[in-house]
Design an enzyme around this catalytic site. Structure first.
Site, PDB file in Angstrom:
ATOM      1  N   TYR A   1      68.996 -45.247 113.471  1.00  0.00           N
ATOM      2  CA  TYR A   1      69.111 -46.668 113.814  1.00  0.00           C
ATOM      3  C   TYR A   1      70.254 -47.308 113.037  1.00  0.00           C
ATOM      4  O   TYR A   1      71.092 -48.030 113.613  1.00  0.00           O
ATOM      5  CB  TYR A   1      67.804 -47.399 113.513  1.00  0.00           C
TER       6      TYR A   1
ATOM      7  N   SER B   1      72.990 -55.286 113.342  1.00  0.00           N
ATOM      8  CA  SER B   1      71.819 -55.581 112.531  1.00  0.00           C
ATOM      9  C   SER B   1      72.143 -55.280 111.080  1.00  0.00           C
ATOM     10  O   SER B   1      72.982 -54.419 110.784  1.00  0.00           O
ATOM     11  CB  SER B   1      70.634 -54.715 112.969  1.00  0.00           C
TER      12      SER B   1
END
Length: 313
Positions: free
Chosen positions: A178, A153
């Site tokens: 994350y 991502s």
């Protein structure tokens, strides 16, 4: 091709008859769409997901009118016992794995640890997939010109690999965790490429774009405000969100495009991403996703946290 390219457009004319594809997180979102498109091209597809009920329902829907066969096995990537059981089920098919798509993941969840004490985003997004690819490496190597596609991502902009990898000494921040896990996912693609490319395996990292799926289930309005407050961060807008069909397109391009054979790259919007000029979360790569030394150190730490070696060769 670009950000608006769909899965149908990418797969036009692609024939995967006789191929076996594996998609983690295949019961919903872009994982489901990826599996559907691969089946439509004639592949046999194995999907894994945590929720057995959703998994079985997805397999039933995917099987309706599909050219290929559907296999579905429970998989909780955060727990190595579940990873091993899933790998055993896949290996029992006794077939080469032509496409291995590491799609499943979690995002910005509250602090939680698995049974080995590993922070959950690191455990799920990186270590679980590393362990699974390790277990299935021989089946991948045995396929002719296999591909491994690992979803990362542009959230990797939030963090490189930290010294306190497992948040054992510093305060937990969900966005840092994350970002680190998605940097780790990109480094996993490099690791797989470096070890398995001599066996004809192509390994690629893919940023699918912003899609409103179950991945965002933990996010509140306050979370978006907190993310926006970070220096240089640009949030997606309604205009920049993709449909699920658009979100799966880059994964499918990575899995099938002839021009990517033998390449090692980070992909976005059905193209090879370029280095980012500033830290944001929309486009481009930060330098830490190509830091092979960091990737090797991370792999060694992952083996330590997992409590076992993770051989690929």
């Amino acid at each position: 091709m670009g950000a608006e390219t769909t899965s149908t457009e990418v797969m036009q004319g692609v024939d995967l008859s006789g191929k076996l594809a594996l998609v983690t997180g295949g019961s919903s979102g872009i994982g489901y769409e990826t599996a559907r498109a691969l089946l439509a091209a004639g592949a046999d597809v194995c999907i894994g997901a945590r929720d057995r009920t959703k998994l079985e329902a997805a397999a039933e829907r995917l099987g309706e009118g599909a050219q290929g066969s559907v296999f579905a096995y429970p998989l909780d990537l955060s727990e190595l016992d579940s990873v091993d059981a899933f790998a055993d089920d896949v290996l029992a098919l006794d077939r080469p794995i032509d496409l291995l798509i590491a799609n499943a993941g979690i995002m910005a969840c509250p602090l939680e640890r698995n049974s080995r004490g590993i922070e959950m985003q690191l455990a799920t997004n990186y270590i679980g997939h590393a362990a699974l690819i390790s277990r299935l490496a021989a089946a991948v190597r045995s396929a002719a010109r296999a591909r491994v596609v690992i979803l990362t991502s542009s959230g990797h902009h939030f963090s490189g690999i930290r010294d306190d990898l497992n948040f054992e000494n510093e305060s937990y921040d969900k966005w840092t965790a994350y970002g680190q896990s998605k940097t780790a996912s990109a480094l996993l693609a490099l690791k797989v490429h470096d070890v398995l490319s001599p066996h004809g395996v192509t390994a690629l990292a893919v940023h699918p774009g912003f899609i409103q799926t179950d991945l965002m289930r933990y996010l509140s309005k306050e979370d978006y405000v907190a993310m926006q407050s970070r220096t240089d961060i640009v949030l997606p807008t309604k205009r920049t969100y993709k449909t699920v069909e658009q979100g799966a397109a880059t994964t499918l391009w990575a899995a099938t495009a002839p021009e990517l054979a033998g390449r090692s790259a980070y992909l976005e919007d059905c193209s090879i991403a370029q280095p980012a000029a500033v830290r944001d979360t929309l486009h481009g790569t930060m330098p830490w996703v190509t830091d092979r030394a960091a990737g090797e150190a991370l792999w060694a730490k992952a083996e330590q946290l997992a409590g076992r070696p993770l051989p690929l060769a």
